[in-house]
Design a protein around this motif. Structure first.
Motif, PDB file in Angstrom:
ATOM      1  N   ASN A   7      27.371  35.434  47.872  1.00  0.00           N
ATOM      2  CA  ASN A   7      26.653  36.230  48.875  1.00  0.00           C
ATOM      3  C   ASN A   7      25.760  35.350  49.740  1.00  0.00           C
ATOM      4  N   LYS A   8      25.184  34.311  49.117  1.00  0.00           N
ATOM      5  CA  LYS A   8      24.240  33.445  49.832  1.00  0.00           C
ATOM      6  C   LYS A   8      24.950  32.365  50.643  1.00  0.00           C
ATOM      7  N   ALA A  65      28.713  35.388  41.857  1.00  0.00           N
ATOM      8  CA  ALA A  65      28.849  36.241  43.047  1.00  0.00           C
ATOM      9  C   ALA A  65      27.573  36.235  43.896  1.00  0.00           C
ATOM     10  N   GLN A  66      26.428  36.086  43.266  1.00  0.00           N
ATOM     11  CA  GLN A  66      25.169  36.001  44.020  1.00  0.00           C
ATOM     12  C   GLN A  66      25.151  34.751  44.896  1.00  0.00           C
ATOM     13  N   LYS A  80      30.814  45.779  43.566  1.00  0.00           N
ATOM     14  CA  LYS A  80      29.709  45.975  44.511  1.00  0.00           C
ATOM     15  C   LYS A  80      29.559  44.804  45.474  1.00  0.00           C
ATOM     16  N   VAL A  81      30.198  43.671  45.141  1.00  0.00           N
ATOM     17  CA  VAL A  81      30.067  42.480  45.962  1.00  0.00           C
ATOM     18  C   VAL A  81      31.209  42.392  46.992  1.00  0.00           C
ATOM     19  N   TYR A  82      32.188  43.276  46.855  1.00  0.00           N
ATOM     20  CA  TYR A  82      33.318  43.345  47.784  1.00  0.00           C
ATOM     21  C   TYR A  82      34.120  42.037  47.813  1.00  0.00           C
ATOM     22  N   THR A 130      29.218  37.580  37.745  1.00  0.00           N
ATOM     23  CA  THR A 130      28.271  38.323  38.594  1.00  0.00           C
ATOM     24  C   THR A 130      27.182  37.397  39.136  1.00  0.00           C
TER      25      THR A 130
END
Length: 529
Positions: free
Chosen positions: A445-446, A441-442, A418-420, A438
């Protein structure tokens, strides 16, 4: 010094394998615990091991030759604990095959019988079946192996793991169970009540302040530095440890172009020599060099020459100092057995020992990485004999999954989709962080996908994750012990220092002087590797 004194059931001094294992075991049994480490976690022995999880083939040979039950018991215990590490930290530990080339015909059946016994002792925990390997197969797998006089060899299975990250996983798991974790906090003396230790005075090097803690039990789990802590309690106490060093150099993967390792169980001077696949590189090392206790042991020029000389004895490949990407030395704490020659560290059994001082200081010494969990269990079991709170609490770490291996990996992979992430980044995150990928991964994203170094998968976003989740306070904490780049490629790590330090400086609000000092300190260390 703060007037407030916090009380614990257990204060654990040390930040390596054994102390982390004790922290988890004691926390799972409901004790209020705190871990105190004067440097970074796994800064010493626990990040400088051979990276093998093993029962000890060499100890088995000694057990059979000398009918030594202590050596046999150590192998049996090690094989049990090997299985548990691979099971409980599956994101960091795996089975590895090791091949030993042999140059005398009689050595082949001799070695095979020993390895058959090694497998037999493993029982249902066996990782694979040992086998005889032909001369042709060895040359096909290892084109660089010395061919003159080669008769064949043997292949067997053991475990390999990421030792520095294993410590972090253990501490994260202990914290999950309520344990407090403090690095860069140094125990500078003990406090007493009625001549019994009831706490410690600590110097917080981050805040440059002192404070006191009290506890029912204080445990010294500082590895090679155990005698120094024992002398802090009683100055004239006799040493109970000898230390040996393991020296290691890291080479490009081209020198070991497969996923199997090479093990020479006995060199001309009786040491072990190994070449292992490690984090995409080739790790070369040997053990059992008598050493002195020091904070940051260095690989000396004579050690490098020794390794290169012995590599040339067993391999038809030319390796020079220019090929060395990094080097390090790790100390092994060995319990002195007065019935043996204390000056010959190869003769000292790697079993552990609990020492209790007159004032009540509990010191757990000796042992090896593979048996850290059993050492922790024995220590907390000892406390249980004196603590009513623990009477009915049994050890549960035998099958307890560590942070990173607590979730089904297929579910973690689905979440990462889902994070590509690209395949390279996904594989990298799963290999280092396991089910915490996971969460990492957050941060990606940031903070984005920017790499720290073009030749490696490490991302700038991981620095932010480590600051908030992995107890880092310095560039070396991250570069050497969290992502291991300093251990496998010192020059690459050097090129990342300023970028990592800028992130730390921003997060910790450092002034320019602190920033420059951190850059200098990191550069000095990595230039010496």
């Amino acid at each position: 010094m703060s007037d407030f004194v916090e009380h614990y059931d257990v204060i654990i001094i040390g930040g390596g394998a054994t102390s982390s294992g004790i922290a988890l075991d004691a926390s799972l049994r409901g004790l209020k615990c705190i871990v105190i480490e004067k440097n970074d976690f796994a800064q010493g022995t626990s990040s400088r091991s051979t990276k093998l999880v093993h029962g000890g083939v060499r100890y088995l040979e000694a057990a059979v030759k000398k009918l030594d039950l202590a050596q046999y018991a150590l192998v049996k215990e090690g094989l049990k604990e090997r299985y548990r590490i691979l099971n409980n930290a599956s994101h960091l530990a795996r089975a590895i095959t090791l091949v030993t080339p042999l140059y005398k015909w009689y050595e082949i059946p001799y070695m095979y019988v020993g390895l058959f016994l090694y497998d037999f002792i493993s029982g249902k925990r066996r990782l694979g079946k040992s086998q005889i390997v032909s001369k042709k197969e060895i040359m096909d797998i290892f084109p660089g192996v010395k061919k003159a006089g080669l008769k064949g060899g043997v292949r067997y299975f053991d475990g390999a793991f990421n030792d520095a990250r294993m410590v972090i996983s253990l501490l994260q798991t202990a914290k999950q169970q309520g344990c407090e974790i403090r690095n860069y906090n140094e125990v500078i003396n003990f406090t007493y009540e009625n001549q019994k230790i009831n706490g410690v005075t600590v110097h917080n090097h981050i805040k440059n302040e002192k404070y006191k803690l009290t506890a029912h039990h204080v445990i010294n789990a500082t590895g090679p530095f155990s005698d120094a802590i024992r002398k802090l309690d009683k100055e004239d106490v006799s040493n109970i440890l000898e230390v040996s060093s393991g020296i290691h150099i890291v080479l490009d993967k081209k020198f070991l172009p497969n996923d199997e390792g090479l093990m020479i169980p006995k060199t001309q001077d009786g040491r072990v020599l190994f070449m292992l696949p490690y984090l995409g590189k080739c790790l070369v090392g040997t053990t059992d060099e008598k050493a002195k206790v020091e904070q940051n042991p260095k690989v000396e020029q004579k050690d490098i020459e020794y390794l290169l000389r012995h590599v040339r004895l067993y391999f038809d490949i030319e390796i020079t100092q220019k090929d060395i990407l990094s080097s390090w030395s790790g100390l092994r704490p060995l319990v002195v057995n007065t019935n043996l020659d204390a000056h010959n560290t190869k003769s000292i059994v790697r079993e552990h020992y609990l020492d209790i001082s007159a004032s009540g200081l509990i010191s757990i010494v000796g042992g090896k990485w593979t048996t850290y969990r059993k050492m922790a269990q024995d220590t907390v079991d000892f406390i249980a004999l004196k603590n009513k709170k623990l009477m009915s609490c049994k050890c549960t770490t035998q099958d307890f999954k560590l942070v990173g291996s607590q979730k089904d990996i297929s579910m973690v992979k689905n979440d990462l989709k889902k994070v590509y992430l690209n395949e390279e980044t996904e594989d990298h995150l799963l290999r280092i962080y396991g089910d915490q990928a996971t969460l990492v991964a957050q941060y990606i994203n940031k903070y984005g996908f920017e790499k720290l170094h073009p030749n490696y998968s490490f991302l700038q976003a991981e620095v932010y994750y480590s600051i908030h989740n992995e107890f880092i306070y310095s560039s070396l904490d991250f570069l050497v012990r969290r992502i291991n780049l300093g251990l496998i490629d010192a020059k690459a790590a050097l090129s990342c220092v300023e970028r990592v330090t800028r992130i730390l400086s921003k997060e910790f609000n450092w002034d320019l002087e602190t920033f420059n000092q951190e850059i200098q300190r990191s550069n000095n260390y990595l230039n010496s590797c």
